[in-house]
Write a protein that holds these residues in place. Structure first.
Motif, PDB file in Angstrom:
ATOM      1  N   GLY A  27       6.603   9.797   6.801  1.00  0.00           N
ATOM      2  CA  GLY A  27       5.559  10.752   6.433  1.00  0.00           C
ATOM      3  C   GLY A  27       5.771  11.482   5.136  1.00  0.00           C
ATOM      4  N   GLY A  28       6.988  11.530   4.605  1.00  0.00           N
ATOM      5  CA  GLY A  28       7.216  12.162   3.311  1.00  0.00           C
ATOM      6  C   GLY A  28       7.276  13.674   3.340  1.00  0.00           C
ATOM      7  N   ARG A  29       7.526  14.271   4.503  1.00  0.00           N
ATOM      8  CA  ARG A  29       7.582  15.744   4.597  1.00  0.00           C
ATOM      9  C   ARG A  29       8.897  16.254   4.018  1.00  0.00           C
ATOM     10  NH1 ARG A  29       9.396  19.357   8.812  1.00  0.00           N
ATOM     11  NH2 ARG A  29      10.010  17.512  10.022  1.00  0.00           N
ATOM     12  N   GLU A  30       8.808  17.273   3.173  1.00  0.00           N
ATOM     13  CA  GLU A  30      10.019  17.876   2.629  1.00  0.00           C
ATOM     14  C   GLU A  30      10.690  18.725   3.709  1.00  0.00           C
ATOM     15  OE1 GLU A  30      10.977  21.356  -0.479  1.00  0.00           O
ATOM     16  OE2 GLU A  30      10.035  19.610  -1.423  1.00  0.00           O
ATOM     17  N   LEU A  31      11.967  18.464   3.941  1.00  0.00           N
ATOM     18  CA  LEU A  31      12.728  19.182   4.958  1.00  0.00           C
ATOM     19  C   LEU A  31      13.474  20.373   4.383  1.00  0.00           C
ATOM     20  CD1 LEU A  31      14.252  16.118   6.864  1.00  0.00           C
ATOM     21  CD2 LEU A  31      12.185  17.404   7.433  1.00  0.00           C
ATOM     22  N   TRP A  32      13.944  20.240   3.154  1.00  0.00           N
ATOM     23  CA  TRP A  32      14.724  21.317   2.535  1.00  0.00           C
ATOM     24  C   TRP A  32      14.825  21.085   1.037  1.00  0.00           C
ATOM     25  CZ3 TRP A  32      18.898  19.221   0.038  1.00  0.00           C
ATOM     26  CH2 TRP A  32      19.398  18.019   0.520  1.00  0.00           C
ATOM     27  N   ARG A  33      15.174  22.139   0.331  1.00  0.00           N
ATOM     28  CA  ARG A  33      15.525  22.027  -1.076  1.00  0.00           C
ATOM     29  C   ARG A  33      16.575  23.079  -1.397  1.00  0.00           C
ATOM     30  NH1 ARG A  33      10.434  23.343  -4.860  1.00  0.00           N
ATOM     31  NH2 ARG A  33       9.387  21.940  -3.383  1.00  0.00           N
TER      32      ARG A  33
ATOM     33  N   ARG B  54       0.827  -1.201   0.000  1.00  0.00           N
ATOM     34  CA  ARG B  54       0.000   0.000   0.000  1.00  0.00           C
ATOM     35  C   ARG B  54       0.867   1.259   0.000  1.00  0.00           C
ATOM     36  NH1 ARG B  54      -5.224  -1.364   0.861  1.00  0.00           N
ATOM     37  NH2 ARG B  54      -5.621  -3.396   1.863  1.00  0.00           N
ATOM     38  N   VAL B  55       0.337   2.301  -0.641  1.00  0.00           N
ATOM     39  CA  VAL B  55       1.038   3.581  -0.692  1.00  0.00           C
ATOM     40  C   VAL B  55       0.984   4.236   0.674  1.00  0.00           C
ATOM     41  CG1 VAL B  55       1.067   5.883  -1.715  1.00  0.00           C
ATOM     42  CG2 VAL B  55       0.575   3.891  -3.152  1.00  0.00           C
ATOM     43  N   LEU B  56       2.142   4.603   1.199  1.00  0.00           N
ATOM     44  CA  LEU B  56       2.224   5.305   2.481  1.00  0.00           C
ATOM     45  C   LEU B  56       2.179   6.813   2.283  1.00  0.00           C
ATOM     46  CD1 LEU B  56       5.051   3.202   4.192  1.00  0.00           C
ATOM     47  CD2 LEU B  56       2.597   3.105   4.664  1.00  0.00           C
ATOM     48  N   TRP B  57       2.889   7.302   1.294  1.00  0.00           N
ATOM     49  CA  TRP B  57       2.872   8.726   0.988  1.00  0.00           C
ATOM     50  C   TRP B  57       3.457   8.970  -0.395  1.00  0.00           C
ATOM     51  CZ3 TRP B  57       7.834  10.151   0.046  1.00  0.00           C
ATOM     52  CH2 TRP B  57       8.865   9.570   0.780  1.00  0.00           C
ATOM     53  N   ARG B  58       3.166  10.150  -0.919  1.00  0.00           N
ATOM     54  CA  ARG B  58       3.704  10.601  -2.195  1.00  0.00           C
ATOM     55  C   ARG B  58       4.309  11.981  -1.987  1.00  0.00           C
ATOM     56  NH1 ARG B  58      -1.348   8.611  -2.794  1.00  0.00           N
ATOM     57  NH2 ARG B  58      -1.691   6.834  -4.211  1.00  0.00           N
ATOM     58  N   ALA B  59       5.405  12.251  -2.685  1.00  0.00           N
ATOM     59  CA  ALA B  59       6.055  13.557  -2.581  1.00  0.00           C
ATOM     60  C   ALA B  59       6.631  13.924  -3.944  1.00  0.00           C
ATOM     61  CB  ALA B  59       7.156  13.537  -1.520  1.00  0.00           C
TER      62      ALA B  59
ATOM     63  N   GLY C 197      17.336   8.243  15.328  1.00  0.00           N
ATOM     64  CA  GLY C 197      16.721   7.195  14.528  1.00  0.00           C
ATOM     65  C   GLY C 197      15.979   7.674  13.309  1.00  0.00           C
ATOM     66  N   ARG C 198      16.031   8.976  13.015  1.00  0.00           N
ATOM     67  CA  ARG C 198      15.344   9.495  11.836  1.00  0.00           C
ATOM     68  C   ARG C 198      16.121   9.136  10.579  1.00  0.00           C
ATOM     69  NH1 ARG C 198      15.577  15.466  12.482  1.00  0.00           N
ATOM     70  NH2 ARG C 198      14.160  15.563  10.685  1.00  0.00           N
ATOM     71  N   THR C 199      15.394   8.985   9.475  1.00  0.00           N
ATOM     72  CA  THR C 199      16.011   8.718   8.182  1.00  0.00           C
ATOM     73  C   THR C 199      15.512   9.744   7.177  1.00  0.00           C
ATOM     74  OG1 THR C 199      16.156   6.336   8.613  1.00  0.00           O
ATOM     75  CG2 THR C 199      16.285   7.042   6.320  1.00  0.00           C
ATOM     76  N   VAL C 200      16.454  10.302   6.423  1.00  0.00           N
ATOM     77  CA  VAL C 200      16.131  11.265   5.384  1.00  0.00           C
ATOM     78  C   VAL C 200      16.451  10.654   4.028  1.00  0.00           C
ATOM     79  CG1 VAL C 200      16.732  13.519   4.382  1.00  0.00           C
ATOM     80  CG2 VAL C 200      16.527  13.261   6.853  1.00  0.00           C
ATOM     81  N   LEU C 201      15.555  10.862   3.080  1.00  0.00           N
ATOM     82  CA  LEU C 201      15.843  10.542   1.693  1.00  0.00           C
ATOM     83  C   LEU C 201      16.421  11.786   1.048  1.00  0.00           C
ATOM     84  CD1 LEU C 201      12.560   8.726   0.639  1.00  0.00           C
ATOM     85  CD2 LEU C 201      14.748   7.674   1.173  1.00  0.00           C
ATOM     86  N   VAL C 202      17.576  11.652   0.469  1.00  0.00           N
ATOM     87  CA  VAL C 202      18.161  12.759  -0.273  1.00  0.00           C
ATOM     88  C   VAL C 202      17.950  12.454  -1.751  1.00  0.00           C
ATOM     89  CG1 VAL C 202      20.224  14.086  -0.772  1.00  0.00           C
ATOM     90  CG2 VAL C 202      19.860  13.168   1.522  1.00  0.00           C
ATOM     91  N   VAL C 203      17.230  13.346  -2.424  1.00  0.00           N
ATOM     92  CA  VAL C 203      16.846  13.134  -3.822  1.00  0.00           C
ATOM     93  C   VAL C 203      17.468  14.255  -4.641  1.00  0.00           C
ATOM     94  CG1 VAL C 203      14.919  12.726  -5.386  1.00  0.00           C
ATOM     95  CG2 VAL C 203      14.656  12.211  -2.953  1.00  0.00           C
ATOM     96  N   THR C 204      18.308  13.896  -5.608  1.00  0.00           N
ATOM     97  CA  THR C 204      19.009  14.914  -6.382  1.00  0.00           C
ATOM     98  C   THR C 204      18.671  14.793  -7.862  1.00  0.00           C
ATOM     99  OG1 THR C 204      20.994  13.593  -6.805  1.00  0.00           O
ATOM    100  CG2 THR C 204      20.930  14.838  -4.750  1.00  0.00           C
TER     101      THR C 204
END
Length: 419
Positions: free
Chosen positions: A189-195, A131-136, A170-177
């Protein structure tokens, strides 16, 4: 009697309009952007406890998730099968498909599978159900990357521009470039932290560190410099060049937990591998690690492992002190890969030898052969996780420019083993 001429024209016109509308509806249904999620109908499987040895062969590269599932990449689909130690690929446990976007990369963290798509969309799936948890939204993936071959290894084992970074607590960040932008997205949760904006083709990604930094190689303003960017905020914390390094610099991450994510060390070298030097990377900046200077060395935990003249040597990564030796590997033996608690060596005869990196104790040894395929192949891309080792088998002599039919050993080129 027929319709009067005027009424006949009206009927023909209406029929034509209805046919046009119907055709447009069909075209819209076929070509319109779509998302199809087929969730699991069975219970989440228990983790198997397989014995060491070759499991089987697969047509596609598997990403082992939570020691229970194998996740695969297709052109416009990410899907899972089970069990993790299945001899063959089986019917999907769950599947997620998008259209017309193409799948660009897949990473996993615990029971979360994250997929990235050609339109920049990032979608997190629950591994236990699909199941989809979140989209960003993220930046469009980098352009100009090497073509993805049919195993999909580049998508699931080394996805371009998609990295994990662990943070305190224990937090994990996805870094997307992308080519000109990077974003940090919180896994929970898929919240954007920065860009942040990036300078373009004069800067490239190296990977992320175990201390939560995105490492890049920047050649935009003179000699190449290594850039350390905080994965929690996106801010550049340090720009660094090894003393005496050449203007052109090659930076290779070492000992990464998966792909090029959460790496404890780097190796820098000049053109032609001149002046290779190993470095441990942490919060205090790179620290020289001479035990990682040789090409082919890797690091597992606190130990550096290399193979020289058929003998594997384990050293303290920090002090260089020799800890153990393991001989009898024969000529052309090499370090193949590593994972927590294991370092995997491959001999000239394609025996997989797995050692404890802290003590040098042999954990398993067996020939990487399945069926009647034989061992006359060269290793391609490799991935490890949860005790599993997956290797692409390439035809000898290896021709990197060959079509897939000539490049791979067979139609099922990926061999999967348990160490």
């Amino acid at each position: 009697m027929g319709f009067p001429r005027g009424r006949r024209r009206l009927v023909v016109t209406v029929a034509a309009l209805l046919a046009t509308v119907a055709a447009a509806a069909v075209v819209h249904r076929v070509l319109a952007p779509a998302e199809v999620s087929t969730v699991a109908r069975a219970e989440y499987p228990a983790a198997p406890q397989p014995s060491a040895g070759v499991v089987g062969r697969l047509p596609a590269a598997p990403l082992i998730v939570d020691a229970r599932l194998r996740v695969f990449a297709a052109h416009r689909q990410v899907y899972a099968d089970r069990p993790a130690n299945g001899r063959y690929r089986t019917s999907p446990f769950w599947s997620y498909r998008r259209w017309p976007a193409e799948l660009s990369g897949v990473v996993a963290s615990g029971r979360t599978v994250i997929s990235r798509w050609s339109d920049g969309r990032v979608v997190a799936l629950d591994a236990s159900t699909g199941r989809v948890l979140w989209r960003a939204d993220g930046p469009v993936p980098p352009t100009g990357d090497a073509a993805v071959r049919r195993t999909g290894a580049a998508t699931v084992w080394d996805p371009p521009g998609l990295y994990r970074a662990g943070l305190p607590g224990g937090r994990t960040v996805l870094v997307v470039t992308g080519d000109r932008q990077a974003r940090g997205i919180e896994l929970a949760g898929g919240r954007e932290l920065w860009r942040v904006e990036l300078p373009g083709s004069c800067r490239g990604d190296v990977g992320t560190t175990v201390t939560g930094q995105l490492v890049g190689l920047d050649t935009c303003a003179g000699p190449a410099a290594v850039e350390f960017r905080d994965a929690a905020t996106g801010a550049v914390r340090e720009r660094w060049r090894p003393a005496g390094a050449p203007d052109a610099l090659v930076v290779t991450p070492l000992g990464c937990r998966t792909g090029r994510s959460e790496c404890p060390a780097l190796r820098t070298a000049g053109p032609g591998d001149a002046g290779g030097r190993g470095w441990l990377v942490g919060a205090g900046g790179p620290v020289p690690a001479a035990a990682l200077d040789p090409a082919g060395a890797t690091v597992v935990g606190e130990e550096a492992v290399t193979v020289l003249d058929g003998t594997a040597v384990g050293r303290s990564a920090r002090s260089g002190t020799e800890l153990w030796r393991f001989g009898g590997l024969g000529p052309a033996a090499r370090v193949l890969a590593a994972q927590p608690g294991r370092v995997h060596l491959l001999t000239q005869d394609n025996d997989l030898v797995t050692l404890d990196p802290a003590t040098g104790t042999q954990l398993s040894r067996f020939r990487m052969n399945v069926g009647s395929d034989g061992t006359g192949w060269s290793p391609g891309a490799v991935a490890t996780g949860d005790g599993y080792v997956a290797v692409e088998r390439l035809r000898r002599p290896v021709d990197p420019d060959a079509e897939d039919l000539r490049y791979f050993l067979s139609s099922e080129p990926v061999i999967l083993a348990v160490s």
